[in-house]
Design an enzyme around this catalytic site. Structure first.
Site: not given
Ligand code: GLA
Length: 391
Positions: A123-124, A170
């Site tokens: 979830l970043s 993200d």
């Molecule tokens: C991670 C990366 C994003 C993207 C996703 C997959 O979240 O940080 O940049 O590549 O994976 O879609």
């Protein structure tokens, strides 16, 4: 915001914070592993966020305190090193280092961050820490950085300092998102469109498998390298191709059999996923939107999961179990892994009246199958990052 981190700031640094910056986590609705292929993505910011309290210092030191880990690091702005003892600190270190490399001068700062974005759940949380750091440093140092440059600098911090070769999705959505909207981003031009997304009948459910694979970073970088290899192979026959974004379906069918199988599978995922994003956005913009359109959107999400599982091979058993359980609940329109994969979360499009049944089913059966207690978050599309002076 909770007052405890503010009290802690005072206790650690002996003064009140001057600035509160905050940045959200995100869930990607569709468009996975397309961003670093110059493609399309459709994420939204979630209500979980990182809060960064800040005050200036007269020297050239950054003191950085993690409220949640209850740990502090210090580093000199003139010698920013990667810290393998305190990996959580590298996102902020990276942002400070890249700001300076980009020519922005920084003064020292006291920083304390806290948050509720689940860590390592796809979830970043790391992008949220980067963006919150960037917002705090921009405000503190009064830097003339445009909003849409913040994600570019934060992505560089992650690519160059943390060595995770992530795309821009993200950091972009964490910075630029708007409440009640999905963010449709063209990752090549960085043009974006906010797509209204609030409907009393439909909810986004996020189902956390609580599985975290240790090798995510290397497997992710490997996928990215395979896509680049695909581009190099395709360029021999079609020199106009700069990224998988440029490959049409017909073109791909023409050359597929001449490519190594693994590379062809990776390319097929990316090319078809880009089409799914465009179709998803096109359906959402239909003026005469009817209930059956939700089912079509759900189907695109299901197709995305199958492609990520079988072609891109970034799913895992627990994610597949979660998707199957979710989709067995009447009223769940579609579910797919979200984020990089290899564990983390599933995102599901759910009719409101089915949310409780989904929650019960997941709580009981996911636990029965895997022995792991899952978590479920229901989130509406939230605002992106901000920073304000505290007085
Ligand atoms: C991670 C990366 C994003 C993207 C996703 C997959 O979240 O940080 O940049 O590549 O994976 O879609």
């Amino acid at each position: 915001m909770d007052v405890k981190p503010v009290k802690k700031f005072k206790a650690v640094f002996g003064e009140q914070p001057h600035i509160l910056a905050q940045a959200p986590g995100r869930v990607n609705i569709i468009g996975e592993h397309t961003d670093y292929n110059d493609g399309f993505v459709l994420p939204m910011a979630i209500e979980h966020r990182v809060n960064m309290l800040a005050s200036p210092r007269a020297d050239r030191t950054i003191r950085l305190f993690s409220y949640d880990f209850s740990e502090e690091v210090q580093f000199a702005l003139d010698d920013i090193q990667y810290d393998s003892q305190h990996p959580w600190s590298n996102y902020s270190r990276g942002v400070a280092a890249i700001f300076q490399q980009a020519g922005y001068s920084l003064q020292g700062a006291n920083l304390l961050f806290s948050g509720n974005v689940p860590i390592g759940a796809g979830l970043s949380s790391s992008a949220a820490v980067e963006v919150a750091t960037a917002m705090a440093l921009r405000t503190l140092n009064k830097l003339p950085i445009a909003d849409d440059q913040i994600p570019v600098l934060c992505q560089r911090a992650e690519n160059e300092f943390v060595q995770m070769k992530c795309g821009i999705m993200d950091q972009f959505v964490s910075t630029m998102a708007r409440r009640g909207h999905l963010l449709f981003l063209d990752c090549r031009s960085l043009e974006y469109k906010l797509v209204p997304f609030s409907n009393s009948e439909i909810q986004i459910a996020i189902l956390n498998t609580k599985v975290k694979r240790e090798l995510t970073q290397s497997a992710y970088n490997e996928r990215r390298a395979q896509c680049e290899q695909g581009v190099r192979i395709l360029q021999q026959w079609a020199p106009h191709i700069q990224a998988l974004r440029d490959v049409s379906w017909t073109e791909f069918q023409r050359y597929r059999s001449r490519m190594p199988e693994v590379i062809a599978k990776r390319c097929e995922h990316v090319i078809s996923e880009n089409h799914r994003v465009l179709e998803f956005v096109q359906i959402l913009s239909i003026k005469d939107f009817k209930a059956h359109h939700w089912r079509k959107l759900g189907m695109l999400m299901r197709q995305s999961h199958v492609s990520l599982r079988d072609l891109y091979e970034v799913s895992c058993w627990e994610l597949d179990v979660m998707v199957e359980l979710a989709e067995s609940v009447p009223g769940v329109l579609g579910a797919r892994l979200t984020g990089a994969g290899f564990g983390g979360c599933v995102v599901a499009l759910v009719q409101r009246q089915a949310v409780e049944a989904l929650s019960e089913k997941i709580q009981q059966e996911y636990l029965n199958y895997t022995g792991i207690q899952p978590e479920i978050y229901i989130s509406s599309a939230a605002d992106g990052a901000s920073a304000k002076m505290l007085s």
